[in-house]
Design a protein around this motif. Sequence first.
Motif, short mmCIF file in Angstrom:
data_model
loop_
_atom_site.label_atom_id
_atom_site.label_comp_id
_atom_site.label_asym_id
_atom_site.label_seq_id
_atom_site.Cartn_x
_atom_site.Cartn_y
_atom_site.Cartn_z
N CYS A 196 0.83 -1.21 0.00
CA CYS A 196 0.00 0.00 0.00
C CYS A 196 0.86 1.26 0.00
O CYS A 196 0.64 2.18 -0.79
CB CYS A 196 -0.93 -0.03 1.22
SG CYS A 196 -1.90 1.46 1.47
N PRO A 199 -4.74 2.19 -2.48
CA PRO A 199 -5.41 1.30 -1.53
C PRO A 199 -5.22 -0.16 -1.90
O PRO A 199 -5.07 -0.51 -3.08
CB PRO A 199 -6.89 1.71 -1.62
CG PRO A 199 -6.89 3.07 -2.23
CD PRO A 199 -5.70 3.12 -3.14
N HIS A 234 -7.34 -3.71 -1.25
CA HIS A 234 -8.70 -4.09 -0.84
C HIS A 234 -8.88 -5.59 -1.04
O HIS A 234 -8.78 -6.10 -2.16
CB HIS A 234 -9.72 -3.32 -1.69
CG HIS A 234 -11.14 -3.65 -1.37
ND1 HIS A 234 -12.19 -3.46 -2.25
CD2 HIS A 234 -11.71 -4.17 -0.25
CE1 HIS A 234 -13.31 -3.84 -1.71
NE2 HIS A 234 -13.05 -4.28 -0.49
N PRO A 236 -11.92 -7.87 -0.26
CA PRO A 236 -13.28 -7.99 0.29
C PRO A 236 -13.47 -9.27 1.10
O PRO A 236 -14.12 -9.26 2.14
CB PRO A 236 -14.17 -7.98 -0.96
CG PRO A 236 -13.32 -7.40 -2.04
CD PRO A 236 -11.92 -7.76 -1.72
N SER A 249 -12.37 -9.60 6.14
CA SER A 249 -12.32 -8.53 5.12
C SER A 249 -11.27 -7.52 5.55
O SER A 249 -11.12 -7.24 6.76
CB SER A 249 -13.69 -7.86 4.97
OG SER A 249 -13.74 -7.07 3.80
N VAL A 286 -8.83 -3.82 4.41
CA VAL A 286 -8.53 -2.65 3.57
C VAL A 286 -7.34 -1.93 4.18
O VAL A 286 -7.25 -1.78 5.40
CB VAL A 286 -9.74 -1.68 3.49
CG1 VAL A 286 -9.31 -0.33 2.91
CG2 VAL A 286 -10.84 -2.26 2.64
N PHE A 288 -15.90 -5.33 3.26
CA PHE A 288 -15.64 -3.97 2.80
C PHE A 288 -16.00 -3.87 1.32
O PHE A 288 -15.57 -4.68 0.50
CB PHE A 288 -14.16 -3.61 2.97
CG PHE A 288 -13.74 -3.38 4.39
CD1 PHE A 288 -14.22 -2.29 5.10
CD2 PHE A 288 -12.86 -4.25 5.03
CE1 PHE A 288 -13.84 -2.06 6.41
CE2 PHE A 288 -12.47 -4.03 6.33
CZ PHE A 288 -12.96 -2.94 7.03
N ASP A 308 -16.55 -1.21 -2.27
CA ASP A 308 -15.81 -0.13 -2.93
C ASP A 308 -16.09 1.21 -2.27
O ASP A 308 -15.19 2.06 -2.16
CB ASP A 308 -16.18 -0.08 -4.42
CG ASP A 308 -15.67 -1.31 -5.18
OD1 ASP A 308 -14.72 -1.94 -4.68
OD2 ASP A 308 -16.23 -1.62 -6.24
N ASP A 325 -16.70 1.69 0.83
CA ASP A 325 -15.93 1.73 2.08
C ASP A 325 -14.48 2.14 1.81
O ASP A 325 -13.87 2.87 2.60
CB ASP A 325 -15.96 0.36 2.76
CG ASP A 325 -17.35 -0.02 3.25
OD1 ASP A 325 -18.02 0.85 3.81
OD2 ASP A 325 -17.75 -1.17 3.06
N VAL A 326 -13.94 1.66 0.71
CA VAL A 326 -12.56 2.03 0.36
C VAL A 326 -12.47 3.52 0.08
O VAL A 326 -11.52 4.20 0.51
CB VAL A 326 -12.09 1.21 -0.86
CG1 VAL A 326 -10.67 1.62 -1.25
CG2 VAL A 326 -12.13 -0.28 -0.55
#
Length: 693
Positions: free
Chosen positions: A366, A372, A374, A376, A403, A405, A430, A432, A434-435
């Motif tokens: 990251c 990000p 991610h 899920p 999950s 992120v 999580f 999209d 939420d991201v």
Amino acid sequence: MGATDDATRPEPGRAAGAPYAPGSLLDVLGVAAVVLDKEGRIVLWSPPAQRLFGWSAGEALGQYAARLLVAEEDWDAVLELFGKVMAGTEWAGVFPARHKDGSTRLVEFRNMRLEDRHGDFYALGIATDQQVLRVAERDLALSLRLVAQSPIGLAVMDPELRYVMVNPALERIHGLPAEAYTGRHVRDVLPFPEIDRIEAAMLQVLRTGTPLVDQFIVGRTKAPGGERARLVSYYRLEDPGGHVLGLATSVVDVTDRHRAATEAERRLALIADASVLIGTTLDLDQTARELARVVVPALADVAAVDVLDTALDGSRTARPEDGQPAMFRALAVASSHAPGAAEAARAADPPGEIAKYDADRLVARCVTSGKPVHLPHVTPADIPCIARDAEAAERLARAGLHSYVAVPLIARGEVLGALDLKRTGNPEPFGDDDVVLAGELAARAAVCIDNARWFQRERATALTLQRNLLPQRPQNPVGLEVAYRYQPAGAGGQVGGDWFDVIPQDGAKCALVVGDVMGSGINAAAAMGQLRTAARTLAGLGLDPDQVLQHLDRTANGLDQSIATCVYVVYDADSARCCVANAGHLPPVLMCPGERPLLLDLPTGAPLGVGGVPFESVAFDLAPGDQLVMYTDGLVETRDEAIDARLRVLADLLDRPPLGLEETCDLLLTALREDNDQDDVALLIARVTPPSG
């Protein structure tokens, strides 16, 4: 029920027990009745027949029906059919009939034989325009299919609010089959807590005839998926004659829309909270903790704020190279009360410790990419890429991590670290959105973290300068015992320009100085250093205190940070005489054994740097055991109390059995600085010692 009684009450102009005004399908179809005798003559002609064929009763009665209504080329077929009907065979079909205006139209016939009490036979013909009938059939079929196939839930109730019909859409919305509705009262079917309000609305529509449209209702149904949101409309059903048939309801499932709107409101509220709750101070650790607390549990069950170690050591190139490990310092970890959250939080690094994440770890990826990461749905194979080591991976697996992120903390184009989010108890993965939300919160927090780290760096620099400019362990001068403290402002404040000094002079004399440069930061510390140097130089000349302050006033005029307060004392151990001058500073406290501490009544004087204002020296005698307490305003000033009240608190603290000088310093700082560390403090206490020999 009152409204139902109103709905079934006889209409205006109709006596009790009288039939309702016409209004049925027969009126729509315009069904005509015609009776023929055994010879085929018309003996009964109904008004609808006149409307259908155009002939009045006077024109039709007594005429042969075949000649009046049928074209000549169809007579034989009609007579044959007439014979069959009179023989007792019913016949139905479509036949071309002649109108009075000469046109021909297709008419749907239903024919049967009638017999009177005398044994005479007649032929009854029921006729309707085929075009009208087909339109009615089409409309009926369309209505039935519309009801059956509509995605909107539809129901019809009688005036007593008993279900007559529901369509498949309503069955799906409420999770109940049609047989659970039919014949049952609405109160017995709908499980909603607001059923009283729903029933009252239905009765109102039945009573007034005014529809209610888009009534918003939220509640649980028998359908899967938990709470559902619906828009419900009610309207009264009447036949063509105005007779109230009942009530129709339409139900639109808006659960997805409602959830999306609720989620949008929650996200906006979270962003609003973040703008208020993150960055309340310029303390780096506090800012990280505020970010973690904002996202837990609103967004994640576990949150960790990890900052790159290179971002804290002053490097502007904080981001590691691709394929290189990343060194993080965990600044904050927060967890909710969700199942497994505490266990997952323990898998994070203890705040303040440095941890090394290999390049294959997701948090390292990251910060390296600045984008990000991610997941899920976290699988067992993913967990080692999330955890810092095998032990942490085991903890995360036990916690039920499902999950994940990680979003970068980016401020002014520089990657500072990452916000690490996990879900254990919250069953939703999580998404999209939420991201995006996590990225928005991280971006806001990153600026605060960046401000805090630069402030912390500047504060450390100023503090180092300040400490180096202050006297290093001054020795007790002749005839005095001294104790001192310098305490910088707390984490939320900057280093100021407070100073103290103990300067030996010729003979048995010494100078005691406490001062405060207005302002804070490096400039204030530098100005303090220049004033302290000037004071030490002037003290070596043996000048009286008022003369020293005159020279310091001129020195302060040439400094960027040009305003300062100062109290300057010269003590002569040979004469036990003390001489004091004040430049806008708080008065020292004189403590004599057996007496209450006294604030010295000195001419206040103007602060240094104002210029043109004379200073005045005041002299008095000191005896062995007497103490002089000198301090800066950071010791006593607060935002919500008057300075006079705080000075009385200071005097009260000193009015107690004698303590050692060091203990007195600790007492004052502990008692007066609690929740009041927004400014620097310089404290100097001098006690007269008995003459030697």
